[in-house]
Design a protein around this motif. Sequence first.
Motif, PDB file in Angstrom:
ATOM      1  N   THR A   1       0.869  -1.183   0.000  1.00 24.54           N
ATOM      2  CA  THR A   1       0.000   0.000   0.000  1.00 24.54           C
ATOM      3  C   THR A   1       0.901   1.227   0.000  1.00 24.54           C
ATOM      4  O   THR A   1       2.044   1.168   0.442  1.00 24.54           O
ATOM      5  CB  THR A   1      -0.892   0.061   1.256  1.00 24.54           C
ATOM      6  N   TYR A   2       0.368   2.324  -0.528  1.00 23.92           N
ATOM      7  CA  TYR A   2       1.095   3.580  -0.360  1.00 23.92           C
ATOM      8  C   TYR A   2       0.137   4.749  -0.506  1.00 23.92           C
ATOM      9  O   TYR A   2      -0.937   4.632  -1.102  1.00 23.92           O
ATOM     10  CB  TYR A   2       2.264   3.693  -1.343  1.00 23.92           C
ATOM     11  N   ARG A   3       0.547   5.863   0.080  1.00 25.53           N
ATOM     12  CA  ARG A   3      -0.246   7.091  -0.048  1.00 25.53           C
ATOM     13  C   ARG A   3       0.720   8.268  -0.096  1.00 25.53           C
ATOM     14  O   ARG A   3       1.846   8.194   0.394  1.00 25.53           O
ATOM     15  CB  ARG A   3      -1.221   7.251   1.114  1.00 25.53           C
ATOM     16  N   ARG A   4       0.290   9.361  -0.683  1.00 26.89           N
ATOM     17  CA  ARG A   4       1.102  10.571  -0.754  1.00 26.89           C
ATOM     18  C   ARG A   4       1.065  11.297   0.584  1.00 26.89           C
ATOM     19  O   ARG A   4       0.078  11.215   1.314  1.00 26.89           O
ATOM     20  CB  ARG A   4       0.588  11.473  -1.871  1.00 26.89           C
ATOM     21  N   VAL A   5       2.148  11.986   0.882  1.00 24.59           N
ATOM     22  CA  VAL A   5       2.218  12.736   2.128  1.00 24.59           C
ATOM     23  C   VAL A   5       2.885  14.074   1.845  1.00 24.59           C
ATOM     24  O   VAL A   5       3.803  14.172   1.025  1.00 24.59           O
ATOM     25  CB  VAL A   5       2.996  11.939   3.206  1.00 24.59           C
ATOM     26  N   ASP A   6       2.398  15.119   2.506  1.00 22.47           N
ATOM     27  CA  ASP A   6       2.953  16.462   2.370  1.00 22.47           C
ATOM     28  C   ASP A   6       3.287  17.007   3.743  1.00 22.47           C
ATOM     29  O   ASP A   6       2.567  16.763   4.722  1.00 22.47           O
ATOM     30  CB  ASP A   6       1.959  17.403   1.680  1.00 22.47           C
ATOM     31  N   GLY A   7       4.394  17.752   3.835  1.00 18.91           N
ATOM     32  CA  GLY A   7       4.801  18.346   5.095  1.00 18.91           C
ATOM     33  C   GLY A   7       5.095  19.817   4.954  1.00 18.91           C
ATOM     34  O   GLY A   7       4.857  20.426   3.897  1.00 18.91           O
ATOM     35  N   ASP A   8       5.608  20.413   6.014  1.00 19.49           N
ATOM     36  CA  ASP A   8       5.962  21.832   5.988  1.00 19.49           C
ATOM     37  C   ASP A   8       7.194  22.058   5.109  1.00 19.49           C
ATOM     38  O   ASP A   8       7.954  21.134   4.806  1.00 19.49           O
ATOM     39  CB  ASP A   8       6.241  22.323   7.411  1.00 19.49           C
TER      40      ASP A   8
ATOM     41  N   ARG B   1     -15.737   3.195   4.194  1.00 23.40           N
ATOM     42  CA  ARG B   1     -16.294   4.530   4.456  1.00 23.40           C
ATOM     43  C   ARG B   1     -15.272   5.405   5.176  1.00 23.40           C
ATOM     44  O   ARG B   1     -15.107   6.585   4.856  1.00 23.40           O
ATOM     45  CB  ARG B   1     -17.576   4.407   5.291  1.00 23.40           C
ATOM     46  N   ILE B   2     -14.558   4.831   6.136  1.00 26.82           N
ATOM     47  CA  ILE B   2     -13.551   5.591   6.874  1.00 26.82           C
ATOM     48  C   ILE B   2     -12.398   5.988   5.958  1.00 26.82           C
ATOM     49  O   ILE B   2     -11.872   7.108   6.035  1.00 26.82           O
ATOM     50  CB  ILE B   2     -13.048   4.766   8.070  1.00 26.82           C
ATOM     51  N   GLU B   3     -11.988   5.082   5.073  1.00 26.72           N
ATOM     52  CA  GLU B   3     -10.897   5.376   4.136  1.00 26.72           C
ATOM     53  C   GLU B   3     -11.248   6.546   3.237  1.00 26.72           C
ATOM     54  O   GLU B   3     -10.414   7.429   2.984  1.00 26.72           O
ATOM     55  CB  GLU B   3     -10.596   4.128   3.312  1.00 26.72           C
ATOM     56  N   ARG B   4     -12.487   6.585   2.755  1.00 25.51           N
ATOM     57  CA  ARG B   4     -12.916   7.712   1.909  1.00 25.51           C
ATOM     58  C   ARG B   4     -12.953   9.009   2.717  1.00 25.51           C
ATOM     59  O   ARG B   4     -12.533  10.062   2.234  1.00 25.51           O
ATOM     60  CB  ARG B   4     -14.290   7.419   1.308  1.00 25.51           C
ATOM     61  N   GLU B   5     -13.405   8.935   3.950  1.00 21.70           N
ATOM     62  CA  GLU B   5     -13.532  10.135   4.782  1.00 21.70           C
ATOM     63  C   GLU B   5     -12.176  10.764   5.079  1.00 21.70           C
ATOM     64  O   GLU B   5     -12.030  11.985   5.060  1.00 21.70           O
ATOM     65  CB  GLU B   5     -14.246   9.787   6.084  1.00 21.70           C
ATOM     66  N   TYR B   6     -11.158   9.918   5.343  1.00 27.97           N
ATOM     67  CA  TYR B   6      -9.852  10.430   5.755  1.00 27.97           C
ATOM     68  C   TYR B   6      -8.800  10.365   4.656  1.00 27.97           C
ATOM     69  O   TYR B   6      -7.647  10.749   4.878  1.00 27.97           O
ATOM     70  CB  TYR B   6      -9.361   9.674   6.991  1.00 27.97           C
ATOM     71  N   GLY B   7      -9.167   9.865   3.477  1.00 22.75           N
ATOM     72  CA  GLY B   7      -8.240   9.830   2.360  1.00 22.75           C
ATOM     73  C   GLY B   7      -7.051   8.918   2.587  1.00 22.75           C
ATOM     74  O   GLY B   7      -5.923   9.258   2.207  1.00 22.75           O
TER      75      GLY B   7
ATOM     76  N   ASP C   1      -6.831  11.740  17.622  1.00 21.05           N
ATOM     77  CA  ASP C   1      -8.069  12.013  18.350  1.00 21.05           C
ATOM     78  C   ASP C   1      -9.206  11.064  17.971  1.00 21.05           C
ATOM     79  O   ASP C   1     -10.230  11.025  18.665  1.00 21.05           O
ATOM     80  CB  ASP C   1      -8.508  13.465  18.152  1.00 21.05           C
ATOM     81  N   VAL C   2      -9.052  10.293  16.909  1.00 18.88           N
ATOM     82  CA  VAL C   2     -10.091   9.331  16.527  1.00 18.88           C
ATOM     83  C   VAL C   2      -9.538   7.908  16.401  1.00 18.88           C
ATOM     84  O   VAL C   2     -10.278   6.988  16.071  1.00 18.88           O
ATOM     85  CB  VAL C   2     -10.777   9.727  15.199  1.00 18.88           C
ATOM     86  N   ALA C   3      -8.241   7.730  16.673  1.00 22.18           N
ATOM     87  CA  ALA C   3      -7.607   6.432  16.433  1.00 22.18           C
ATOM     88  C   ALA C   3      -8.260   5.307  17.225  1.00 22.18           C
ATOM     89  O   ALA C   3      -8.348   4.171  16.746  1.00 22.18           O
ATOM     90  CB  ALA C   3      -6.117   6.512  16.748  1.00 22.18           C
TER      91      ALA C   3
END
Length: 284
Positions: A100-107, A211-217, A244-246
């Motif tokens: 699996t992988y997802r994009r991530v952005d930081g400061d 549903r959770i995956e779609r909500e939090y991307g 806060d929701v984990a």
Amino acid sequence: MDLRLPAFLCAILVLAAPAKAQDDALVMTPSGPWVAEFADHSCALMRNFEQGDHSAMLELRQFLPGRLFEITAASPTLERRDRKLRTAVLPDDETEAPRTYRRVDGDDNWEGFIYTDTIDRNGESPPVPGSPQAIARDAAITGVSIQNGFSSDIVFETGPLDEAMRIMRHCTDDLVSAWGLDPQQQRNLSRQVDLGSKVSWFRQFLQISQRIEREYGIDNLKLLLLVDEDGNVTRCRATNLPDDVAAENAACEHVLKSADLQPALDANGHAVASYYLLWGYVVS
């Protein structure tokens, strides 16, 4: 049962051996030591790398013992590409698409990827952490290759990871102890927690997780479960949701109420409490 641990950082100086670079890859060398993070719910190893005007970071993170990692590769100087990511642990030659992988952005313009993978050879069964086979594998590693993720392919010249993995095992043992479990017993289970044959609850979990995956991307939901001697889930926490929701999400609520698992067995075949990683599309 308290899942919290004191958080602290420690630096590990590991000499890097040359990695086998792919053609035209940007070979990045360490600009500092590994830094180990002993956090409340995870363990991480982080290191910065550079080559010429380019810099990047590599992070290996675990939420439980084993050979599976969430790996982050990010850079403030290399542009991220939207091509199909391929990775390899060197000196292995064959790259593969990560699980699996997802994009991530930081400061400060940092951008990259978080992907899930092992540090073992492609197609091989993972050795027990800390075993002679695992230590030999870790000592043979020379680098991490990232293809198609950035404007240039990257090779991180990590050098051997045996000392870094020793620190990681110390941290994950502390996690297990904080869950009220014996790390030595957990390493010598004759059977790990198993999904079993009663999977109606699991089908509903998949629907909720989507549903959770779609909500939090996120790519797929991962739940860390504590399972007692009777196969009941006593604790649930998502590893890839905001703090806060984990532990307070619909998937955990469903699993705590409905999951029916086969408990782990110790070295003598007796049922014991243990842990389990439940994925939104596959069980590990």
